[in-house]
Structures are given as structure tokens and as C-alpha cells.
Motif scaffolding. Structure first.
Motif, PDB file in Angstrom:
ATOM      1  N   THR A 133      19.514  -0.102 -10.886  1.00  0.00           N
ATOM      2  CA  THR A 133      18.584   0.584  -9.988  1.00  0.00           C
ATOM      3  C   THR A 133      19.151   0.730  -8.581  1.00  0.00           C
ATOM      4  N   GLY A 134      19.703  -0.351  -8.050  1.00  0.00           N
ATOM      5  CA  GLY A 134      20.250  -0.296  -6.698  1.00  0.00           C
ATOM      6  C   GLY A 134      21.346   0.743  -6.562  1.00  0.00           C
ATOM      7  N   LYS A 135      22.237   0.768  -7.535  1.00  0.00           N
ATOM      8  CA  LYS A 135      23.340   1.732  -7.500  1.00  0.00           C
ATOM      9  C   LYS A 135      22.819   3.163  -7.578  1.00  0.00           C
ATOM     10  N   GLU A 136      21.876   3.413  -8.479  1.00  0.00           N
ATOM     11  CA  GLU A 136      21.338   4.766  -8.651  1.00  0.00           C
ATOM     12  C   GLU A 136      20.643   5.249  -7.374  1.00  0.00           C
ATOM     13  N   LEU A 137      19.809   4.398  -6.790  1.00  0.00           N
ATOM     14  CA  LEU A 137      19.071   4.783  -5.591  1.00  0.00           C
ATOM     15  C   LEU A 137      19.987   4.972  -4.386  1.00  0.00           C
ATOM     16  N   THR A 138      20.879   3.991  -4.179  1.00  0.00           N
ATOM     17  CA  THR A 138      21.767   4.049  -3.017  1.00  0.00           C
ATOM     18  C   THR A 138      22.680   5.271  -3.100  1.00  0.00           C
ATOM     19  N   SER A 139      23.201   5.545  -4.278  1.00  0.00           N
ATOM     20  CA  SER A 139      24.065   6.716  -4.458  1.00  0.00           C
ATOM     21  C   SER A 139      23.294   8.007  -4.195  1.00  0.00           C
TER      22      SER A 139
ATOM     23  N   GLN B 272       0.825  -1.207   0.000  1.00  0.00           N
ATOM     24  CA  GLN B 272       0.000   0.000   0.000  1.00  0.00           C
ATOM     25  C   GLN B 272       0.858   1.256   0.000  1.00  0.00           C
ATOM     26  N   GLU B 273       2.004   1.205   0.669  1.00  0.00           N
ATOM     27  CA  GLU B 273       2.902   2.351   0.720  1.00  0.00           C
ATOM     28  C   GLU B 273       3.761   2.481  -0.534  1.00  0.00           C
ATOM     29  N   GLY B 274       3.870   1.402  -1.306  1.00  0.00           N
ATOM     30  CA  GLY B 274       4.769   1.380  -2.454  1.00  0.00           C
ATOM     31  C   GLY B 274       4.621   2.543  -3.421  1.00  0.00           C
ATOM     32  N   PRO B 275       3.423   2.779  -3.986  1.00  0.00           N
ATOM     33  CA  PRO B 275       3.263   3.880  -4.944  1.00  0.00           C
ATOM     34  C   PRO B 275       3.603   5.248  -4.351  1.00  0.00           C
ATOM     35  N   THR B 276       3.183   5.489  -3.115  1.00  0.00           N
ATOM     36  CA  THR B 276       3.488   6.771  -2.462  1.00  0.00           C
ATOM     37  C   THR B 276       4.989   6.936  -2.275  1.00  0.00           C
ATOM     38  N   GLU B 277       5.640   5.869  -1.829  1.00  0.00           N
ATOM     39  CA  GLU B 277       7.089   5.913  -1.621  1.00  0.00           C
ATOM     40  C   GLU B 277       7.806   6.249  -2.925  1.00  0.00           C
ATOM     41  N   LEU B 278       7.390   5.590  -3.974  1.00  0.00           N
ATOM     42  CA  LEU B 278       8.014   5.821  -5.283  1.00  0.00           C
ATOM     43  C   LEU B 278       7.848   7.271  -5.725  1.00  0.00           C
ATOM     44  N   ASN B 279       6.637   7.785  -5.615  1.00  0.00           N
ATOM     45  CA  ASN B 279       6.367   9.167  -6.044  1.00  0.00           C
ATOM     46  C   ASN B 279       7.147  10.179  -5.219  1.00  0.00           C
ATOM     47  N   GLU B 280       7.323   9.893  -3.934  1.00  0.00           N
ATOM     48  CA  GLU B 280       8.090  10.816  -3.094  1.00  0.00           C
ATOM     49  C   GLU B 280       9.539  10.899  -3.548  1.00  0.00           C
ATOM     50  N   TRP B 281      10.126   9.762  -3.937  1.00  0.00           N
ATOM     51  CA  TRP B 281      11.513   9.786  -4.391  1.00  0.00           C
ATOM     52  C   TRP B 281      11.648  10.439  -5.766  1.00  0.00           C
ATOM     53  N   ILE B 282      10.630  10.318  -6.585  1.00  0.00           N
ATOM     54  CA  ILE B 282      10.632  11.028  -7.866  1.00  0.00           C
ATOM     55  C   ILE B 282      10.623  12.529  -7.622  1.00  0.00           C
ATOM     56  N   GLN B 283       9.795  12.968  -6.674  1.00  0.00           N
ATOM     57  CA  GLN B 283       9.722  14.393  -6.344  1.00  0.00           C
ATOM     58  C   GLN B 283      11.031  14.907  -5.753  1.00  0.00           C
ATOM     59  N   ARG B 284      11.775  14.016  -5.081  1.00  0.00           N
ATOM     60  CA  ARG B 284      13.055  14.425  -4.493  1.00  0.00           C
ATOM     61  C   ARG B 284      14.172  14.458  -5.524  1.00  0.00           C
ATOM     62  N   GLY B 285      13.911  13.915  -6.705  1.00  0.00           N
ATOM     63  CA  GLY B 285      14.904  14.028  -7.767  1.00  0.00           C
ATOM     64  C   GLY B 285      15.466  12.741  -8.326  1.00  0.00           C
ATOM     65  N   VAL B 286      14.992  11.570  -7.855  1.00  0.00           N
ATOM     66  CA  VAL B 286      15.480  10.310  -8.431  1.00  0.00           C
ATOM     67  C   VAL B 286      14.961  10.174  -9.857  1.00  0.00           C
ATOM     68  N   LYS B 287      15.850   9.845 -10.776  1.00  0.00           N
ATOM     69  CA  LYS B 287      15.491   9.716 -12.184  1.00  0.00           C
ATOM     70  C   LYS B 287      15.255   8.246 -12.530  1.00  0.00           C
ATOM     71  N   PHE B 288      13.984   7.864 -12.587  1.00  0.00           N
ATOM     72  CA  PHE B 288      13.647   6.516 -13.019  1.00  0.00           C
ATOM     73  C   PHE B 288      13.483   6.482 -14.537  1.00  0.00           C
ATOM     74  N   ASP B 289      13.631   5.307 -15.109  1.00  0.00           N
ATOM     75  CA  ASP B 289      13.584   5.163 -16.563  1.00  0.00           C
ATOM     76  C   ASP B 289      12.164   5.415 -17.074  1.00  0.00           C
ATOM     77  N   CYS B 290      12.066   6.280 -18.083  1.00  0.00           N
ATOM     78  CA  CYS B 290      10.776   6.642 -18.670  1.00  0.00           C
ATOM     79  C   CYS B 290      10.824   6.510 -20.189  1.00  0.00           C
ATOM     80  N   ASP B 291       9.638   6.468 -20.803  1.00  0.00           N
ATOM     81  CA  ASP B 291       9.580   6.452 -22.267  1.00  0.00           C
ATOM     82  C   ASP B 291       9.705   7.877 -22.780  1.00  0.00           C
ATOM     83  N   GLN B 292       9.607   8.038 -24.093  1.00  0.00           N
ATOM     84  CA  GLN B 292       9.809   9.371 -24.695  1.00  0.00           C
ATOM     85  C   GLN B 292       8.732  10.368 -24.303  1.00  0.00           C
ATOM     86  N   ASN B 293       7.625   9.868 -23.749  1.00  0.00           N
ATOM     87  CA  ASN B 293       6.549  10.760 -23.309  1.00  0.00           C
ATOM     88  C   ASN B 293       6.607  11.035 -21.805  1.00  0.00           C
ATOM     89  N   GLY B 294       7.692  10.541 -21.165  1.00  0.00           N
ATOM     90  CA  GLY B 294       7.868  10.801 -19.753  1.00  0.00           C
ATOM     91  C   GLY B 294       7.126   9.858 -18.829  1.00  0.00           C
TER      92      GLY B 294
END
Length: 516
Positions: free
Chosen positions: A127-133, A82-104
Motif C-alpha cells: 500500500t505504501g509503495k502504491e500510494l507514494t508512487s 472524521q476526514e478518513g472516509p472522505t480522504e480515501l474517496n478523493e484518492w479513489i476518484q483521482r485514480g488510486v487503485k485499492f484492492d477490491c473484490d470481484q464486485n468492485g
């Protein structure tokens, strides 16, 4: 003795997640090597979260329970997904760059035992390296990071943890006093010869907790990753499950695809099933390969794996990568509640060192990074509600046990051979008893309450920790007389659902008085 609010032992994603959310506390993070040498940095997979429109936390929940063979802590699994989607979005807002398609839009992959595409990646297969760093760079300015000191033992008063003893490479022993100690040192992959884990993962945190009297749970559940790069009889690196998620197929040297005859999910069946199948194929003299010809632009999609193959002389243009199973993840560990509290006062555990029950008998792919983030934050939030009362040093009651003599220790390789042969993918009562009797030749080391650290080198301490974890896994495996998830008994090949009642196998230091 230096005093602080919180000491975190370890430097992986779970450790850094706790540290990130404790910026208002005085935090020390202690790691036995450098901050970048952890399993989190090696994680090629991604983070599982139900963010797609056709997905839901309920689907993710059901997949996690199914993969875990109904041995999961249902309450904690619900919290995780249940916390997964919220957790992910919070890290995106903090600046983590996850892989996206050409439309973002987030690129969503699929891995073993998942019913939907829900695996989010960063940097392709890094993924692990990017997040941990990212987390390290966010926390390093306000967390004191102490590198190249191995945690030796916990400082205890009765059932209360007051801090930790460490030893550096120069042989100096230090004491750190803290209101709260968090073990985030990972699992114990190094007890097996073939493993995806970093070499430093010798189970130090789990062994320390055991010596201090903490309860350990589900240590028999060891996950073997089906596909490690296999060169000249040795596993040399991980080939992510995402490769099969993108269309790769497991084949023998004759080109025969075999998983579709074993499980309805084929090559993306749960990891325990795929690992056993590959193991049995190899036991019959077959070689096993990943056929990657269906994946376009493989080197772009999987740059880390491509570099690993090139480094080991494998030409990915051939379309075949030799693979074999290797120890990957420990589902059990130090028993905790939902807030990370162990059975020892002021001692917490998080990440692979902990057993929250979210993984059950077999971890669902890409749930481990999610667990580190979600429960790391949860522990930090809970600690924020507690006072920082400093331990009364006059109460410190550790008594260093003086050994009459220092018996010979086995080598790390000897321990790994015992574990691989008798406590590996396939287990039996006869083999487990042999392993237990072998480990109990070193009973005094396993049960010792606190090291006379001046007598042991760092390498010897790691060996003692490996002995401890090996004995615990073997004992737990002997006690569970059924096959379930990552624990497979050839003398009990089927799940005994009529008698099994969801009970965890708990191991404590008192078990050492038992005669096997």
C-alpha cells in the motif's frame, strides 16, 4: 541563495501530500537520498478508514484512543478519523487503485486493536509503495525535487526559520531560503539496531528542529512492531500485521499459541502488548514463529512478504515464519498544533517527524498513512492562507560554532547497542541513567546550535543526529515514571492513573544544561 515559497524536507507520503495540494506555490522538495527511499515506500499495511456500513468514525475514534492509552490529542484524533472516509474517496476518484473484490467493493482487512474490518490495501501488501508512487507521479511536474542532499541545519533568525542548509555527496554546502519550511523527514528508526525503518531514517529533521530550539514531545513513546522477519539474530524485514489479521497465529518452537492467554484480542492485541510478550518469550530462550497455515493463497495475498521470505531462505510452504520485535514507529516528535505549526515561526512538521498527538502512547495500526494524507492536506490548506513574504537575508543570524577540537564520535552500531539494551522494549531507571550518561559524553555535539559543516562528513552528521535523538528518547523515558503504551518501565510496571494527568513530556535544547 535560491528563494522559494515552501521547502519540504523529506519525500514520503506526508511530504508528497503537502506538495500535491500546493501546486499554486513554488515548492522545493529536498531529500537526502532518492525520492523512493522512505518509510512510506516500505509500508506493507494499509489505510484505516471507517467506510464499512457497520462501522463509524466514532468506532475508529474509540479504537485510536484505546490503543493510544488515553494519551491522545482528542481534537486531532476526531479530525483524523472524521476526514478518513472522505480522504480515501478523493484518492479513489483521482485514480488510486485499492484492492477490491470481484464486485468492485473495497476489501477491508482487520489489524491489531481494531474493532472492525476497516483496513484498505493497494497491491496486497504494498500500500505504501502504491500510494507514494502515485503521489510522486502526480506532483513531479510542478514540484522541484532535489535528491541526494541531506538537510544539515535550519537557517534561523532569533525564533524565525528562514530556510535550510544542505550538503551533497560531493561535500558541497548549499543554502535554501524560503518563506516556510516543512520537516517531513520521518522518525528515527536507525537509532535502534533492529528496525523496520529504511537505513536513511536517522532522525535528521527532529535533531535539526531540536538544535534550532523547537519543542519536542512524547519522544519516549517508541512503537516496536511485533513481527519482523528474524534471521540469524537479525531483523531483516517487516511481516505486516495484516498477516495476523488474515488468521496467522503466534506460536513458540513447540507449537504453543500464547497470545490468547495474554489479552482478550489475542494475536491482534495492541502492538506494545504483543511486542513485550514476544520479547519476554525470547528472553526465556524461546523462538517465536507466525503460523500461516490458516491463510489460503498466502503468496498471492502477500506478494511482498513472500518475496522477502524467499530472499532470506524461508519456505512459506512450511507454514512458519520466524519473527521478533523491531523498532517501527515514533509516536512523539516535533510538537505541532493542528495546522502543523511548531514552536518556531515559519517552521512546520508533518508525518512521523511531527507530534500531533493523534497516536498517543501507542499508534493504532494503519493510522500513519492516513495521518500523512489528512494532515498533509491540512497543512497545505493552511499555508494557502498565508502570505509568501520572503525572509530578510540581512537578518540571518546563524553563528557557526567553531569546535576547539573534533572529539572522536561513536559508531552507529555503538549507538544502536546502547538504545536496544537500555532504551528498548523494557526500561528501568538504572538502565536509562546509564544510557544518558553515555550520551552526555558527546554533550557538545547534541547541544551545538549549528554545525561547522565543513568539518563533518555526511556519515558524521548522521551519527550526531542519532546521538541527539537517542539522548532525547532516554531523557524523556526517564522523566515518565509510569508504564504507558510504547513506554514500559519495569520499575513502574503499571499505569499510574491516579497521578497521571495527560501531560506530555517536553524536551528542548535548554535541557542540555541539566545535570543528570
Amino acid at each position: 541563495m535560491p528563494q522559494t515559497d515552501v521547502i519540504i524536507i523529506g519525500s514520503g507520503l506526508a511530504a508528497l501530500s503537502v506538495a500535491y495540494h500546493l501546486r499554486h506555490k513554488h515548492v522545493k522538495l529536498i531529500t537526502k537520498s532518492t525520492w523512493s527511499e522512505s518509510n512510506s515506500m516500505l509500508a506493507q499495511g494499509g489505510i484505516a478508514a471507517a467506510v464499512a456500513q457497520n462501522d463509524s468514525w466514532k468506532n475508529h475514534f474509540e479504537d485510536t484512543i484505546t490503543a493510544g492509552c488515553d494519551h491522545n490529542n482528542v481534537k486531532n484524533v476526531k479530525y483524523l478519523v472524521q476526514e478518513g472516509p472522505t480522504e480515501l474517496n478523493e484518492w479513489i476518484q483521482r485514480g488510486v487503485k485499492f484492492d477490491c473484490d470481484q464486485n468492485g467493493r473495497l476489501l477491508l482487512g482487520k489489524e491489531g486493536a481494531h474493532s472492525h474490518h476497516r483496513i484498505i490495501h493497494a497491491g496486497g501488501d504494498a500500500t505504501g509503495k502504491e500510494l507514494t508512487s502515485f503521489l510522486f507521479n502526480q506532483t513531479k511536474s510542478y514540484v522541484q525535487i532535489i535528491e541526494n542532499e541531506i538537510a544539515i541545519d535550519l537557517i534561523m533568525d532569533q525564533n524565525q526559520c528562514q530556510g535550510v542548509y544542505t550538503k551533497n555527496k560531493q561535500g558541497e554546502v548549499k543554502s535554501y531560503i524560503s518563506s516556510h519550511v516543512i520537516i517531513a523527514s520521518g522518525g528515527c528508526g536507525a537509532v535502534y539496531g533492529q528496525t523496520s525503518n529504511a537505513d536513511v531514517i536517522t532522525g535528521d529533521g527532529i535533531a535539526m528542529a531540536f538544535r534550532a530550539g523547537a519543542e519536542l514531545s512524547d519522544m519516549e513513546f517508541v512503537q516496536f512492531h511485533p513481527t519482523m522477519l528474524y534471521i540469524s539474530g537479525k531483523c531483516v524485514g517487516l511481516i505486516s500485521e495484516a498477516v495476523r489479521g488474515e488468521g496467522a497465529t503466534l506460536i513458540t518452537q513447540n507449537g504453543d499459541a500464547f497470545m490468547h492467554n495474554i489479552h482478550y484480542q489475542g494475536d491482534l492485541a495492541p502492538r506494545d502488548i504483543v511486542s513485550r510478550t514476544i520479547f519476554e518469550k525470547m528472553e526465556k530462550g524461546n523462538e517465536v514463529f507466525l503460523d500461516i497455515t490458516a491463510i489460503k493463497n498466502f503468496s498471492t495475498r502477500f506478494p511482498t512478504i513472500s518475496a522477502l521470505c524467499k530472499q532470506n531462505g524461508i519456505d512459506i510452504a512450511s507454514g512458519k515464519i520466524p519473527v521478533a520485535p523491531g523498532m517501527h514507529f515514533l509516536m512523539g516528535g516535533i510538537k505541532t498544533n493542528e495546522n502543523g505549526e511548531t514552536t518556531i515561526q515559519n517552521l512546520f512538521a508533518v508525518g512521523e517527524a511531527a507530534c500531533t498527538g493523534v497516536h498517543g502512547a501507542n499508534r493504532l495500526a494503519s493510522n500513519s498513512l492516513l495521518e500523512g494524507l489528512v494532515f498533509g492536506k491540512r497543512i497545505a490548506n493552511y499555508l494557502s492562507t498565508l502570505s509568501n513574504e520572503q525572509p530578510d537575508l540581512r537578518k540571518e543570524s546563524n553563528q557557526i560554532k567553531q569546535l576547539k577540537e573534533k572529539p572522536d564520535l561513536p559508531t552507529k552500531k555503538q549507538i544502536q547497542e546502547i538504545m536496544t539494551t537500555y532504551v528498548g522494549i523494557l526500561r528501568s531507571k538504572t538502565g536509562l541513567l546509564y544510557a544518558i550518561n553515555w550520551f552526555e559524553k558527546y554533550r557538545e555535539y547534541i547541544s551545538i546550535q549549528i554545525f561547522n559543516v565543513k568539518d563533518f562528513t555526511i556519515n558524521e552528521i548522521e551519527i550526531i543526529n542519532m546521538l541527539t535523538n537517542g539522548w532525547i528518547i532516554a531523557m524523556s523515558a526517564l522523566k515518565r515514571t509510569e508504564s504507558r503504551g510504547g513506554h514500559y518501565r519495569i520499575d513502574y510496571p503499571k499505569r499510574n492513573d491516579l497521578t497521571w494527568q495527560g501531560k506530555q513530556v517536553i524536551i528542548t535544547n535548554s535541557e542540555m544544561v541539566m545535570e543528570v
